[in-house]
Design a protein around this motif. Structure first.
Motif, short mmCIF file in Angstrom:
data_model
loop_
_atom_site.label_atom_id
_atom_site.label_comp_id
_atom_site.label_asym_id
_atom_site.label_seq_id
_atom_site.Cartn_x
_atom_site.Cartn_y
_atom_site.Cartn_z
N GLN A 235 0.83 -1.20 0.00
CA GLN A 235 0.00 0.00 0.00
C GLN A 235 0.87 1.26 0.00
N PRO A 236 0.33 2.39 -0.45
CA PRO A 236 1.08 3.65 -0.35
C PRO A 236 1.26 4.05 1.11
N GLN A 248 6.74 10.66 -3.29
CA GLN A 248 6.40 9.54 -4.16
C GLN A 248 5.49 8.58 -3.39
N PHE A 249 4.40 8.21 -4.04
CA PHE A 249 3.50 7.19 -3.52
C PHE A 249 3.49 6.05 -4.53
N SER A 250 3.58 4.82 -4.05
CA SER A 250 3.61 3.70 -4.97
C SER A 250 2.81 2.54 -4.41
N VAL A 251 2.38 1.66 -5.31
CA VAL A 251 1.73 0.41 -4.93
C VAL A 251 2.32 -0.71 -5.76
N TRP A 263 -4.70 7.80 -9.68
CA TRP A 263 -4.40 8.39 -8.37
C TRP A 263 -5.36 9.54 -8.09
N SER A 298 -4.70 8.45 -2.64
CA SER A 298 -5.06 7.04 -2.81
C SER A 298 -5.06 6.74 -4.30
N SER A 310 -6.81 1.71 -2.90
CA SER A 310 -5.78 1.56 -1.88
C SER A 310 -6.20 2.25 -0.58
N ALA A 313 -3.14 7.48 2.01
CA ALA A 313 -1.83 7.87 2.54
C ALA A 313 -1.81 9.39 2.68
#
Length: 862
Positions: A235-236, A248-251, A263, A298, A310, A313
């Motif tokens: 999850q982010p 940076q947010f990633s999944v 996103w 999210s 997600s 975050a």
């Protein structure tokens, strides 16, 4: 922004089934090896029937069928190891469908390649079932079992090669093993490789493809077509970052291909524009961060079979302060991180892990930073630091120094309160119980805890604040964490002994130690003043008893007047480790918890600024002497540098001001009946609006006055105004404002304690109250020998937020009409919890014609 309450409108509509139903392809291949036991029942991690049983010694190519027999594919086998067979002597299809009996034995220079062609699915999950194996410690040249899927190698061991994964073994972990063979693989192990996309309808699976591995047993292969909505595996994560930086947010997902990403910020779809990149990929990047980028992020991931959202975050973008610069500099200079392990180095030139108790002191500097920032990254770092510390110092702790055990346990219990890691609490309890059981001694000095156990001490053993107070801080926090009153009783017991034997209530001095002959060392030390201060504040918070507050206050004043150089902490003795950190931490807690910023903030700020101003420019770290530049010609240890960290973390960038509340409240006047010598100066005078009248209680001590807000009524107090009796303002010094939900004020909550003499001549003193609990009863409890003298009191609730925008609806049997105030934006969602999407076409009034799916609406004001 202000939001209305959600108006849930579940619209009656005809159900529309948009679900795609696709027949899944699931193939099972069992290698019989040197065995005739076949697998025919349901087996495998995804339990399927219709397995194809392969006679390893003779099979080269043929047709295989899906589990339900409706789809076929071709299996072609090649390589020097395809005919190698072995028998595990276990029952077929045993051990939760792990296909144990027999396997294709692919050894060094004997690979086996399995080509499965004619596949029509877009993506598959591949499960490789591995037979048990034995470790070969005598042969350090062995490599690990490995399997290659469409050209990508997957191994059955961890990155450092020290052991195989138990049970589930995720593939693609490593490409080297440091020449260390893992322990034997357990029966039923498997490797799961997600989202394998056929190349022109082909998946190629090879065992032992590197030609150096001792053996790569292959018990069976199961491939299952992906026919479900995406699964978000990683999850982010929430972030706290500085302006002008990047986020940076990633999944990572498990999904049939193709998968699509969308996103969102605060429920609103993002597009690639401005500082936003990757809004439709698994990695969202925001550059040149501004405060307006703060929000909840999210991602919605969609494939042919559905979608998933997600977790949210939160991104908190802040302008960095000196406190941020200080902790960042400390971490750059001393923090060592690798593969989830984290520790602080001994010094600038020595990167070895700091010692056991000194490492604990270092950790507390990072814990101070998290108290200030609530940063998710710092929270994770604390978890890693405490975990690494426990790995380096596993129980049992044989250290004979009880103060060491205190520092160990204090860092861990704070770590628990910040991360929720129950192991930290368990080890803190172990540490306290160990030290108290062996260290509390009544043969000398009627109690107290030995600094070092006499059996380990070659000189004169003694008892001091270093041991007693660090363990006292620990046990107070254990009580806060568990609610176990046995720990509170221990805390009161230890404090009482320290106060009787090592504290001078008349001056605020905390003595250095007491020896077995009763001789007290009265030399003051800043760390002793600090730990005692924190203990007193903790017990005041827990019990509400004014004696602890008064002790803390006089401790602070003694320290300010006797242990500073023109108000600045200063000690350049190189034999010291920690010095100012404990006092900075205790002072920060005391001032914050009792809202004493107006009294002590300028002093705290002067010290924080002095520590920063005298830092080393190359590392931005400071030593213990804050009135002179930090030397560049000596090796600065982490325990010196952490003192400035603690001071800056305890000091806000600006003085927390009070919020001027306007919602004055009142109730039934309650308090001590009567007046001094029956003069008529009763509690009613406190609320008559006349500064020339006052309450003069019938008793020197213990009298009080306040409000009962009434049955079923409770208020959160936001501000208190008070005026002293003219000519007697000193009688309010030490007075306490309390809240309670029982008339007897049993276990009251302290709202504020008056630490300085209030001004007279009609000047009001306003105090912001930060306690967010609602109380039915509030009162002012006068200090000892003050007869509760006070002229006027005013209580205020916190200012109310503006009313939310109102959304109204009208249903005529066929359609719904929504109306809302000008300036509002209509948001809609298919669930009551969101995510919410802006309806850009909606203008009040707005007509809704029911359709699938159900909708919820709310209005947002700009």
């Amino acid at each position: 922004m202000n939001f209305s309450k959600i108006v849930g409108l579940v619209l009656a509509v005809l159900a529309i089934d948009n679900e795609c139903v696709i027949q899944a392809e699931s193939f099972g291949i069992k290698f019989l090896g040197n065995s005739a036991t076949t697998v025919n029942a349901r087996a495998g991690l995804i339990a399927i029937t219709g397995w194809t049983n392969i006679v390893t010694s003779t099979f080269t190519s043929g047709t295989i069928f899906s589990s339900d027999g409706s789809v076929s594919a071709t299996l072609t086998r090649s390589g020097a190891g395809v005919a190698n067979a072995w028998h595990s002597a276990s029952a077929g299809d045993g051990g939760n469908g792990s296909l144990l009996d027999g396997y294709n034995d692919c050894s060094a220079n004997q690979p086996a390649t399995n080509v499965i062609s004619g596949l029509i699915g877009a993506a598959y999950t591949v499960y490789l079932y591995t037979a048990a194996d034995t470790a070969r410690p005598s042969n350090n040249g062995d490599w690990l079992p490995n399997y290659t899927i469409n050209g990508t190698a997957h191994y059955t061991a961890t990155l450092n090669g020290n052991g195989a994964f138990p049970g589930l073994i995720q593939g693609g972990v490593t490409t080297v093993n440091n020449n260390l063979y893992p322990p034997a693989l357990a029966y039923g192990n498997y490797i799961e490789i997600d989202n394998v996309i056929p190349i022109n309808g082909v998946i190629t699976i090879s065992a032992n493809s590197d030609n150096r591995t001792w053996r790569s047993p292959l018990n069976g292969i199961e491939i299952v077509a992906s026919t479900s909505a995406p699964l978000i595996q990683t999850q982010p994560a929430a972030l706290r970052l500085y302006t002008n930086g990047a986020a940076q947010f990633s999944v990572t997902i498990k999904s049939a291909a193709p998968a699509f990403y969308n996103w969102r910020k605060n429920g609103i779809n993002l597009t690639n524009s401005g500082n936003i990149f990757g809004a439709q990929t698994n990695l969202l990047t925001l550059t040149n961060l501004a405060l307006t980028d703060t929000g909840d992020y999210s991602v919605v991931v969609t494939n042919s079979f559905g979608s998933v959202t997600s977790v949210v975050a939160h991104l908190n973008v802040v302008v960095p302060t000196i406190a941020d610069f200080q902790i960042d500099a400390f971490n750059r200079a001393y923090l060592v991180q690798t593969n989830g392990f984290a520790y602080y180095a001994k010094s600038l030139s020595n990167s070895a892990p700091d010692g056991s108790w000194t490492f604990s002191i270092d950790i507390q500097g990072q814990e101070d930073a998290f108290e200030r920032t609530q940063s998710p990254q710092q929270q994770q770092l604390i978890n890693n630091l405490c975990t690494t510390w426990l790995m380096q110092n596993p129980p049992p702790w044989n250290d004979g120094w009880n103060d060491d055990i205190g520092w160990f346990s204090l860092a861990l219990v704070r770590g628990y309160q910040m991360t929720g890691n129950a192991n930290f609490l368990a080890q803190a309890e172990y540490g306290f119980n160990l030290a108290f059981a062996r260290g509390w001694d009544t043969n000398y000095n009627n109690g107290g805890i030995w600094e070092e156990q006499p059996s380990d001490n070659n000189g004169q053993p003694g008892k001091n604040p270093l041991a007693c107070d660090s363990l006292l801080q620990t046990v107070c926090m254990i009580y806060q964490s568990t609610g176990d009153t046995n720990y509170l009783n221990r805390a009161v017991q230890i404090y009482s002994w320290v106060r009787t034997n090592l504290f001078v209530p008349g001056t605020g001095l905390v003595c250095g130690n007491i020896s077995t002959n009763g001789v007290v060392n009265t030399t003051p030390n800043l760390y002793n003043q600090g730990t005692f201060l924190d203990c007193a504040n903790l017990l005041h918070n827990i019990t509400g008893q004014s004696v602890y507050y008064n002790d803390a206050l006089i401790d602070v004043e003694f320290t300010r007047n006797n242990l500073t150089s023109n108000g600045i902490f200063n000690n350049g003795a190189t034999y010291l480790n920690t010095w100012a950190a404990e006092f900075a931490r205790g002072l920060g807690h005391f001032v914050k918890d009792n809202n004493l910023w107006s009294t002590y903030y300028s002093w705290m700020l002067a010290n924080a600024n002095a520590a920063w101003a005298d830092r080393r420019a190359d590392y931005n770290i400071s030593w213990n002497a804050w009135t002179q530049p930090t030397p560049t010609n000596i090796d600065i240890i982490a325990n010196w540098a952490v003192n400035a960290v603690a001071m800056t973390q305890a000091t806000p960038a600006s003085e927390p001001g009070f919020i001027s509340c306007t919602n004055q409240i009142s109730g039934t006047i309650i308090g001590t009946s009567g007046s001094w010598s029956n003069s008529g100066n009763t509690v009613a005078k406190v609320f008559d609006g006349n500064l020339n009248t006052y309450f003069d209680g019938p008793d020197n001590s213990g009298d009080w006055v306040g409000f009962d807000f009434g049955v079923g009524v409770s208020n959160v107090i936001g501000q208190i105004n008070y005026w002293p009796r003219a000519g007697y303002s000193g009688r309010m010094l030490g007075g306490v404002f309390q809240g309670a939900n029982n008339f007897t004020f049993n276990s009251p909550s302290t709202l504020f304690t008056i630490a300085t003499t209030p001004p007279e001549n009609g000047v009001v003193t306003s105090q912001t109250i930060t306690n967010s609990t609602a109380f039915r009863y509030v009162r002012y409890l006068g200090p000892n020998n003050g007869a509760c003298n006070v002229a006027e009191l005013q209580f205020f609730t916190r200012n109310r937020l503006p009313l939310p925008p109102q959304i109204t609806n009208r249903w005529n049997g066929n359609q719904l009409t929504l109306t809302w105030p000008n300036g509002g934006i209509l948001l809609e969602s298919t669930t009551v919890t969101g995510p919410w999407i802006t309806n850009t076409d909606a203008i009040s009034p707005f007509t809704v014609i029911p359709s699938q799916p159900q909708k919820f609406y709310q209005v947002q004001l700009q």
